[in-house]
Write an enzyme that holds these catalytic residues in place. Structure first.
Site, PDB file in Angstrom:
ATOM      1  N   ARG A 302       0.821  -1.211   0.000  1.00 16.46           N
ATOM      2  CA  ARG A 302       0.000   0.000   0.000  1.00 16.46           C
ATOM      3  C   ARG A 302       0.856   1.263   0.000  1.00 16.46           C
ATOM      4  NH1 ARG A 302      -4.852  -2.273   4.000  1.00 16.46           N
ATOM      5  NH2 ARG A 302      -6.051  -3.199   2.291  1.00 16.46           N
ATOM      6  N   TYR A 438      -6.358  -0.998  -6.753  1.00 10.14           N
ATOM      7  CA  TYR A 438      -5.770  -2.227  -6.204  1.00 10.14           C
ATOM      8  C   TYR A 438      -5.091  -1.998  -4.862  1.00 10.14           C
ATOM      9  CZ  TYR A 438      -1.572  -0.994  -9.111  1.00 10.14           C
ATOM     10  OH  TYR A 438      -0.514  -0.391  -9.738  1.00 10.14           O
ATOM     11  N   GLU A 439      -4.753  -3.132  -4.215  1.00  6.58           N
ATOM     12  CA  GLU A 439      -4.247  -3.167  -2.835  1.00  6.58           C
ATOM     13  C   GLU A 439      -5.228  -2.543  -1.849  1.00  6.58           C
ATOM     14  OE1 GLU A 439      -2.039  -5.139  -2.639  1.00  6.58           O
ATOM     15  OE2 GLU A 439      -1.154  -5.077  -4.634  1.00  6.58           O
ATOM     16  N   GLY A 440      -6.510  -2.722  -2.091  1.00  7.53           N
ATOM     17  CA  GLY A 440      -7.547  -2.131  -1.261  1.00  7.53           C
ATOM     18  C   GLY A 440      -7.951  -0.797  -1.844  1.00  7.53           C
TER      19      GLY A 440
END
Length: 581
Positions: A302, A438-440
């Protein structure tokens, strides 16, 4: 598309002032990160990125990755550039020395990825994911796994991936269906048979590295439902023999590549495991504790995705600036001489360029401040570790939102030519648009900020951050007001708001918080430059900081009403009434 020029001086300033690299060298762990080494790394990786990765950016976008008979092919030049990356040791900057790494601060790893990503965002995703896999195994792998897999991951000889998402389970990781069945006897006794399908696996298949180490989330038999029943498994593309040599190919394959809006040179794979019931994996960490291990990798990822916001903004800003200085159109408004001038002389274009520059430098300052806090947490500073936890969603969410905004402005500066692919300006925007997802997603980052992160020390850790900003911004009324309002919102969310109210205001609050921290860190840069640091920035830095404080900070301050509006209005209409009729 214009060439990439590494912003070395601004990066060194951020590493010094925001990450506090000189202070980190006072610790035993990072004592060898002396100023001459830091400068050599920043200058060296910048030159490498500009010379090796940047020339492949446009061809990678145009030709993309292709799946041919189960093999992912990249355009000519990618293999040679990756081999040079490995040979020069850039993958090993922050990895443990015992496994062949250089043991340097995470801050410098961020700089490597910033330069490589600005040069070629799609290509940079390959080393970015490997860095996360290394960290996951460093913290959660067994000694045997670390000895067997880390040296070649650290060198870059092998690459790593993370496998979370499934067709029926997007952000709800707890709904995944992939399985892991213990093997009781035979040559693979003690390991597991892995079966399932994963989607959106970045660099899940390619031929640049000799092996690919997949970290895969799956369920053991009779595991608890939901996220409490997920375990993490190491699944290599090629089996690794006891002597470290490669054995036969594992039972896994790339089914297809996604056709995407951008990052076309990054193969985004649909991966299938165990089609022939022969996919072998090893448990990483404890049973049913896979999310804990994966989140070690996720936090790293992140921050690095937030870094993508910085580096794509830098690349778009450079391109827009070169174009605005070269494109001649119309006389300056009100000028007695009606000779056409470069469009950078027109007030609105100058405003857009300064906005791009100020936002880019703001994200960079926030990024390196967060990286420095991560490094302090690594050497045992608990307060810094908590602060890094708070900063991660700010870096990821605001950093990537800013990347999209800046690349969009870049297209606008190009005018009609920005909408035409040949200039390359549109590629920056197309590439940037994945990063808030992406990645949350950024909504998930904001939700994390107002739930888990707000709960650190009962909210006092977050309040302490904004109080510190307020003290340092006593002579900056806009930043002072923003910091005070952020602290007020934290108290309201903690003491009065319902969970729905907090979530309804989470995104505007996340933006407010990120801008407050970025403005604070830019203010520190400005003071350092005024005191003689970074002479090359003596003219430009005060102007970009002033623009940020006078334009960006007041806009963020204006989000307060939205942050505390609550959730009632959102649910006034039933879902079916939201459709226009």
């Amino acid at each position: 598309m214009t060439p990439y020029t590494p912003p070395t001086q601004d990066q060194l300033l951020a590493i010094s002032v925001n990450a506090g690299i000189e202070e980190l060298t006072q610790s035993e762990k990072f004592a060898h990160a002396e100023s001459d080494l830091v400068e050599a790394i920043v200058e060296g990786v910048g030159q490498f990125a500009a010379g090796e990765f940047a020339p492949l950016n446009r061809i990678g976008d145009l030709e993309g990755a292709k799946l041919e008979n189960g093999v992912v092919r990249l355009p000519d030049g990618f293999k040679e550039a990756y081999d040079a990356y490995v040979e020069q040791g850039w993958n090993a900057i922050a990895s443990p020395e015992e496994f062949g790494g250089q043991g340097l601060p995470f801050t410098l790893s961020c700089n490597v990825l910033e330069n490589l990503g600005a040069a070629n965002m799609a290509f940079n995703l390959l080393p970015m994911l490997s860095v996360g896999a290394i960290e996951a195994l460093e913290h959660h792998g067994s000694k045997d796994q670390q000895t067997k897999y880390l040296p070649d991951l650290v060198s870059g000889k092998w690459s790593g991936t993370m496998n979370l998402t499934e067709p029926a389970a997007g952000s709800d990781v707890g709904a995944l269906r992939s399985t892991a069945v213990p093997i009781e006897e035979g040559e693979h006794a003690g390991k597991y048979k892995i079966a399932g399908q994963k989607i959106y696996i970045t660099w899940g298949e390619h031929e640049l590295a000799e092996n690919i180490i997949h970290l895969v989330l799956a369920r053991l038999p009779d595991a608890p439902k939901g996220s409490r029943g997920i375990s993490l498994f190491l699944v290599p593309k090629y089996h690794v023999n006891d002597d470290g040599s490669l054995g036969n190919r594992n039972d896994l394959r790339c089914v297809s590549l996604e056709h995407k809006l951008g990052i076309n040179a990054s193969p985004t794979c649909v991966m299938s495991y165990g089609d022939n019931d022969e996919c072998i994996g090893e448990l990483v960490g404890q049973e049913n504790r896979g999310l804990l291990a994966m989140f070690t990798m996720m936090n790293n990822a992140r921050i690095n995705v937030g870094n993508q916001g910085a580096h794509i903004a830098e690349r778009a800003t450079q391109q827009a600036l070169y174009y605005a200085m070269d494109r001649v159109q119309s006389a300056r408004a009100g000028a007695p001489d009606k000779t056409p001038v470069a469009i950078i002389e027109h007030p609105d274009v100058r405003r857009m360029i300064l906005r791009m520059k100020a936002l880019t430098e703001g994200v960079r300052a926030l990024l390196y401040y967060c990286a420095g806090q991560v490094d302090r947490g690594t050497i045992g500073d608990g307060d810094a570790k908590n602060r890094a936890e708070i900063l991660v969603p700010l870096v990821k969410a605001w950093g990537t939102d800013t990347g999209v905004e800046v690349t969009g402005i870049g297209i606008q500066i190009h005018g009609g030519m920005g909408f035409v692919e040949e200039t390359g300006a549109a590629q920056h925007w197309r590439d940037s648009r994945i990063a808030p997802i992406y990645e949350g997603t950024n909504g998930i980052q904001a939700a994390d900020l107002v739930t888990r992160k707000l709960g650190i020390e009962g909210g006092e850790a977050m309040i302490a951050l904004f109080d510190e900003i307020a003290r340092d911004a006593a002579e900056q009324p806009t930043l002072l007001a923003l910091a005070k309002d952020c602290a007020h919102i934290v108290r309201w969310m903690r003491d009065e708001a319902s969970l729905d109210d907090r979530l309804a205001g989470s995104v505007p609050f996340c933006t407010m918080a990120a801008v407050a921290v970025a403005g604070w860190q830019l203010l520190k840069q400005d003071k350092a430059v005024s005191a003689g640091a970074a002479p090359a920035l003596a003219e430009s830095k005060p102007v970009s900081v002033r623009f940020f404080l006078d334009h960006i900070v007041p806009e963020a301050h204006g989000l307060k009403a939205s942050a505390i509006a609550g959730a009632d209005l959102l649910y006034t209409l039933p879902s079916d009434k939201l459709v226009a009729g």
